[in-house]
Each structure stands twice: as structure tokens, then as C-alpha cells.
Design a protein around this motif. Structure first.
Motif, PDB file in Angstrom:
ATOM      1  N   LEU A 183       0.868  -1.179   0.000  1.00  0.00           N
ATOM      2  CA  LEU A 183       0.000   0.000   0.000  1.00  0.00           C
ATOM      3  C   LEU A 183       0.906   1.230   0.000  1.00  0.00           C
ATOM      4  CD1 LEU A 183      -2.553  -1.092   2.786  1.00  0.00           C
ATOM      5  CD2 LEU A 183      -2.691  -1.500   0.305  1.00  0.00           C
ATOM      6  N   ASN A 184       0.772   2.047  -1.028  1.00  0.00           N
ATOM      7  CA  ASN A 184       1.540   3.296  -1.053  1.00  0.00           C
ATOM      8  C   ASN A 184       0.605   4.398  -0.570  1.00  0.00           C
ATOM      9  OD1 ASN A 184       3.480   5.174  -1.394  1.00  0.00           O
ATOM     10  ND2 ASN A 184       3.458   5.166  -3.637  1.00  0.00           N
ATOM     11  N   THR A 185       0.928   4.966   0.572  1.00  0.00           N
ATOM     12  CA  THR A 185      -0.064   5.700   1.356  1.00  0.00           C
ATOM     13  C   THR A 185       0.107   7.212   1.352  1.00  0.00           C
ATOM     14  OG1 THR A 185       1.390   5.414   3.233  1.00  0.00           O
ATOM     15  CG2 THR A 185      -0.350   3.755   2.941  1.00  0.00           C
ATOM     16  N   CYS A 186      -0.951   7.893   1.793  1.00  0.00           N
ATOM     17  CA  CYS A 186      -0.994   9.358   1.855  1.00  0.00           C
ATOM     18  C   CYS A 186      -1.327   9.793   3.278  1.00  0.00           C
ATOM     19  CB  CYS A 186      -2.067   9.850   0.894  1.00  0.00           C
ATOM     20  SG  CYS A 186      -2.415  11.622   1.012  1.00  0.00           S
ATOM     21  N   SER A 187      -0.743  10.899   3.713  1.00  0.00           N
ATOM     22  CA  SER A 187      -1.010  11.396   5.077  1.00  0.00           C
ATOM     23  C   SER A 187      -1.596  12.785   5.079  1.00  0.00           C
ATOM     24  CB  SER A 187       0.298  11.443   5.875  1.00  0.00           C
ATOM     25  OG  SER A 187       0.734  10.154   6.143  1.00  0.00           O
ATOM     26  N   VAL A 188      -1.917  13.313   3.919  1.00  0.00           N
ATOM     27  CA  VAL A 188      -2.234  14.737   3.844  1.00  0.00           C
ATOM     28  C   VAL A 188      -3.510  15.074   4.610  1.00  0.00           C
ATOM     29  CG1 VAL A 188      -3.539  15.007   1.676  1.00  0.00           C
ATOM     30  CG2 VAL A 188      -1.754  16.619   2.265  1.00  0.00           C
ATOM     31  N   ARG A 189      -4.425  14.143   4.660  1.00  0.00           N
ATOM     32  CA  ARG A 189      -5.615  14.306   5.525  1.00  0.00           C
ATOM     33  C   ARG A 189      -5.818  13.016   6.311  1.00  0.00           C
ATOM     34  NH1 ARG A 189      -6.224  17.165   1.181  1.00  0.00           N
ATOM     35  NH2 ARG A 189      -6.488  15.264  -0.014  1.00  0.00           N
ATOM     36  N   ASP A 190      -6.481  13.152   7.452  1.00  0.00           N
ATOM     37  CA  ASP A 190      -6.684  11.987   8.306  1.00  0.00           C
ATOM     38  C   ASP A 190      -7.450  10.892   7.561  1.00  0.00           C
ATOM     39  OD1 ASP A 190      -6.521  10.690  10.911  1.00  0.00           O
ATOM     40  OD2 ASP A 190      -8.698  10.904  10.905  1.00  0.00           O
ATOM     41  N   GLN A 191      -8.432  11.327   6.763  1.00  0.00           N
ATOM     42  CA  GLN A 191      -9.275  10.371   6.035  1.00  0.00           C
ATOM     43  C   GLN A 191      -8.442   9.430   5.150  1.00  0.00           C
ATOM     44  OE1 GLN A 191     -11.826  12.302   3.299  1.00  0.00           O
ATOM     45  NE2 GLN A 191     -13.554  10.943   3.652  1.00  0.00           N
ATOM     46  N   ALA A 192      -7.427  10.012   4.501  1.00  0.00           N
ATOM     47  CA  ALA A 192      -6.575   9.209   3.609  1.00  0.00           C
ATOM     48  C   ALA A 192      -5.840   8.147   4.421  1.00  0.00           C
ATOM     49  CB  ALA A 192      -5.589  10.103   2.880  1.00  0.00           C
ATOM     50  N   GLU A 193      -5.397   8.536   5.615  1.00  0.00           N
ATOM     51  CA  GLU A 193      -4.692   7.569   6.459  1.00  0.00           C
ATOM     52  C   GLU A 193      -5.650   6.472   6.927  1.00  0.00           C
ATOM     53  OE1 GLU A 193      -2.459   9.238   9.685  1.00  0.00           O
ATOM     54  OE2 GLU A 193      -0.814   9.774   8.340  1.00  0.00           O
ATOM     55  N   GLN A 194      -6.850   6.887   7.336  1.00  0.00           N
ATOM     56  CA  GLN A 194      -7.811   5.905   7.852  1.00  0.00           C
ATOM     57  C   GLN A 194      -8.160   4.855   6.790  1.00  0.00           C
ATOM     58  OE1 GLN A 194      -8.181   5.527  10.869  1.00  0.00           O
ATOM     59  NE2 GLN A 194      -7.255   7.478  11.429  1.00  0.00           N
TER      60      GLN A 194
END
Ligand code: 5AD
Ligand code: SF4
Length: 457
Positions: free
Chosen positions: A44-55
Motif C-alpha cells: 500500500l503506497n499511502t498518503c497522510s495529507v488528511r486523516d481520512q486518507a490515512e484511515q
């Protein structure tokens, strides 16, 4: 054990990183599959820019971890921004994870996978999670390979990594580190190779592209390193369209604006993040420009290219954003007339300077403000597309459309999506299209057959 599926969250930078990891894995004999069910390895290549993306990514990882409990040879990894942001915490939460790889370590994924698989196939105990999050000198130079088993009509090219700005809401400087530029000749070499394989359009990627090389390379004839790079890319035969994302209003100087008058391959499309229309909020966001300054740049751009298409990012509900502040955002958003926009509801991010301000704007207020901007955008976008109905523009065909028999997707220079009934031969080609019908997001048209139009006119 060698079928890998990479799922990407977030921005174009992440898409690019995933593509480079896929190319590196392929070079090592792994095969890439397009869904998790056929895969022995899911990354999984992930994003942290908003909490929703992390969740979202955490939810997915939790789900995949269940599969791992049933099938111990299944390998699960998290890469990118959230790996960097949450590192060890992720391992505590999801002890089944095999790999946690940060934003400066994408190029190490193949060797980590190799060693994980070798250990799994041995007789010893289950290997520990591999966590690789350190900074790495010159990591910006590692994102250069492209998957080349299918034609990439349009390609992203990463020209730098990191960000030295201090926007108070943004986690990117933490997840991506300090700004580091790739050497110009390496970028040019990569694009020449893409062109030789059929790429016709490139998008140069960086957190703040117009800052490219500002500390590493000198100005030449008062031109910034980014402008020098644009000139070099412009000379590459086969590349017909150049885009870039994202620039920052600070450093968007006349040398760059002038490029739009003299570099015809530079498309008349600009993604130009505004974030807010209130000077008070811009200041609280630590965005060092006024809305007047922002508008004056757009005015200059439109003087050089009157048909410019402009897209933006706006955050609604930044802490302390009052009705008056939002009204300014609404007013400027409407007056500027954006053709595209990414509208975000403010999300508190850990370790940012805005974090202590909390999240006082309610969910409902954010939703309402978001909706108001969405409506303005929909209206303007539809008007702009409708104005094109009946006209002919050159379209670059990228591939089959998601739906519809013999339907193909292309884009205009202004980045408008076009759907046309065509033949697969057109993929990778430019062809004139007459627009017949428009929605806010899509133009529907017909190919203009040379000669035929002239006779019927
Ligand atoms: N909350 C909401 N949106 C954000 N963005 C960045 N950080 C946040 C945040 N904390 C938006 C900005 C940026 C885009 C990529 O994401 O608008 O330009
Ligand atoms: Fe991209 Fe920023 Fe999200 Fe990282 S945090 S994926 S850089 S948008």
C-alpha cells in the motif's frame, strides 16, 4: 511468491513513486498484477495529507492482515507518507505487517522483498517486520524507472523531492523531508527515453516545482533553474505537451510567466493552489502572499495566454475561518473563475504548527462551505466546456474509456477530458476532434476526418 499488487493512495507524486517501484520490481523478476486477489504481495503506497486518507489505508491494511493470518506466506507492506508519518506506531497496531518503507526508501523495496521471501522460505521463525524509514542522501535520484510494458502516452516525471515551505496545515515537509532537486541532465535523459518509447506528454512533478534547484543550481540570464529545465524539456523531440504540478505563488516570477508566450509545448493549463481568499487566513496558514498578489499572477498569465485553464486547491474550515473569511474565499474563487479545483475540508495533522489550534470549525460548516464552492465550480466548468461545443481542438488520445464500446479517452491542451468513438490505432496520437456535447467534467466529440469537413462546409 512473486506476484505483486501495489495500491496507491493520494497524489500524483505517489502514483509516480508506485510506478517506479513497479518498474524496479519487474526488473528483479517480480510480476505486477492489477488486483489484490491474484497477488502474493500487496504493497500500500499511502498518503497522510488528511486523516481520512490515512484511515482508508489503515482500514485496508487491517483487512489484508486477516488474510495474512490465514496464509502466512502472504506479504503485506506499507510504503510512502503514512509509513513515514506513523512508522513504529503502525507496527504496534498491525503486528502482521512485513514491510514499512518510508518516502526516501522506495528503491529499497525490491531488496527488502527478496530478503523477506528468502526468510519465509527458510525453516526459521517468522521474520520480524522490516522497517526502513531513514533519510537517504540523493534519494530524489532514485525515482527514475518507468514500467514499460505498455505505452505511456502521458507520463509523470519526478524532478525533485521534499518541501521547504512551512504551511501551517501541511504534513508534507515531515513526510517528504527537505527539498532536493534532481540534476537537469538526468531528468532530460529520462524524458528522452520516454519520448523514444512513445510518450507525447510529460508532467513534471514536485511539491513546489517552481522552487526546483533554487539552492543547487544558478540562475542563468535571470532565468530560474525551473525555467531552464522547461527550456531543455521543450527541446526534446517527440514530446509535444509539457505540464507541471504544483507551483507556489511565491517564486512564480515573470521568467516563468513569459515561458507561456514563447514555449508552445507548454500547455495552457495551470494548477495554481490558492488555499484561501482571505489574507488573514493565508497568514495563519503561513502562505506568504496576499490574495491580490495571487490574482495579479493569474492576470499576467491570462495576458500572455488568454485561453488559459486554471485549476486550484482550496481548504475550507481552517481554524479561525469566519463567515467573513469564507465569503472572501467564495468571492475570489468565483471572480477568478477556476476551471478545475480540488476542495478540501481542513484536517488536523500531527506535528504541524496549526495542530495546537485544534479544529473549531464544525463539520457542518465545512460541508456547507465546500458545497458552495462546488456549485460555483460546477457552473463555471460547465460554461467553459459548453463554450467549446461546435469548435475543433487537437486531442491526445491516452487509451480506452472506462465505459462504452470503441470509446476512447483523450485530453485537450487545456486538460479537458474528451470521449470519442475511435479506433485503438489512435492511442498515443493527436487528432482533431469536433466537440458535440459537454458536461461539467467531459466533452463528447467526433473525430474530424481530414477533407470530409471541408466538403460538407
Ligand atoms: N487539511 C486539508 N487539506 C489539506 N491539504 C494539505 N494539508 C491539508 C490539511 N491538513 C490540501 C492543500 C494542498 C493539497 C494537496 O491538500 O490544499 O494543496
Ligand atoms: Fe502526496 Fe502529500 Fe499525500 Fe504524501 S501527504 S501522498 S506528498 S499529498
Amino acid at each position: 511468491m512473486n506476484r505483486v499488487y501495489i495500491k496507491t493512495y493520494g497524489c500524483q507524486m505517489n502514483e509516480r513513486d508506485s510506478d517506479a517501484v513497479a518498474a524496479m520490481l519487474r526488473g528483479k523478476g517480480y510480476s505486477l498484477v492489477d488486483n489484490e486477489f491474484d497477488a502474493d504481495v500487496v504493497l500500500l503506497n499511502t498518503c497522510s495529507v488528511r486523516d481520512q486518507a490515512e484511515q482508508k489505508a489503515i482500514g485496508k491494511a487491517g483487512h489484508l492482515a486477516k488474510r495474512k493470518r490465514k496464509d502466512p506466506n502472504f506479504i503485506l507492506g506499507i510504503m510512502g507518507c503514512m509509513a513515514q508519518n506513523r512508522g513504529d506506531e503502525l507496527v504496534d497496531k498491525l503486528p502482521d505487517l512485513d514491510l514499512v518503507v518510508g518516502t526516501q526508501k522506495f528503491h529499497r523495496v525490491p531488496e527488502h522483498l527478496d530478503s523477506m521471501i528468502a526468510t519465509l522460505q527458510g525453516q526459521g521463525p517468522r521474520p520480524d517486520t522490516i522497517v526502513d524509514l531513514a533519510e537517504e542522501l540523493d534519494s530524489q535520484n532514485t525515482i527514475k524507472s518507468h514500467v514499460d510494458d505498455k505505452l505511456q502516452v502521458t507520463a509523470f516525471v519526478s524532478i525533485m523531492q521534499g518541501c521547504n515551505m512551512k504551511c501551517s496545515y501541511c504534513i508534507v515537509p515531515k513526510t517528504r523531508g527537505a527539498e532536493r532537486a534532481r540534476p537537469m541532465d538526468e531528468i532530460v535523459k529520462e524524458i528522452k527515453e520516454l519520448a523514444a518509447k512513445g510518450t507525447r506528454e510529460v508532467t513534471l512533478l514536485g511539491q513546489i516545482v517552481n522552487q526546483y534547484g533554487i539552492r543547487e543550481f544558478p540562475f542563468v540570464d535571470k532565468k530560474s533553474p525551473f525555467v531552464q529545465l522547461l527550456e531543455k524539456v521543450h527541446e526534446i523531440e517527440g514530446i509535444e505537451r509539457i505540464r507541471f504540478t504544483s507551483p507556489h505563488p511565491v517564486g512564480f516570477k515573470d521568467d516563468l510567466i513569459e515561458c507561456y508566450g514563447r514555449l508552445p509545448k507548454l500547455c495552457e493549463y495551470l494548477h495554481f493552489p490558492m488555499q484561501s481568499g482571505s489574507d488573514r487566513i493565508l497568514k495563519a496558514m503561513r502562505r506568504p502572499y496576499s490574495i491580490e498578489k495571487f490574482r495579479s499572477i493569474i492576470k499576467k498569465m491570462r495576458a500572455v495566454r488568454p485561453d488559459m485553464y486554471i485549476s486550484t486547491d482550496v481548504i475550507v474550515g481552517f481554524p479561525g475561518e469566519t463567515e467573513e473569511d469564507f465569503e472572501l474565499t467564495r468571492k475570489h474563487f468565483e471572480e477568478i473563475g477556476f476551471d478545475m479545483a480540488y476542495l478540501f475540508k481542513y484536517s488536523v495533522r500531527p506535528d504541524t504548527t496549526a495542530e495546537p489550534l485544534g479544529d473549531p470549525v464544525t463539520k457542518e460548516q465545512k460541508e456547507e462551505r465546500n458545497q458552495i464552492l462546488l456549485e460555483i465550480l460546477g457552473k463555471r466548468s460547465l460554461e467553459r466546456n459548453q463554450a467549446l461545443v461546435g469548435t475543433v481542438e487537437e486531442v491526445l488520445f491516452e487509451g480506452p474509456a472506462k465505459k462504452g464500446e470503441n470509446m476512447f479517452l483523450g485530453r485537450t491542451r487545456g486538460n479537458r477530458v474528451v470521449l470519442v468513438k475511435a479506433s485503438p490505432r489512435l492511442v498515443g496520437q493527436f487528432a482533431p476532434v469536433k466537440f458535440e456535447r459537454a458536461t461539467a467534467s467531459t466533452l463528447f466529440g467526433e473525430l474530424v476526418l481530414e477533407g470530409v469537413e471541408a466538403q460538407s462546409a
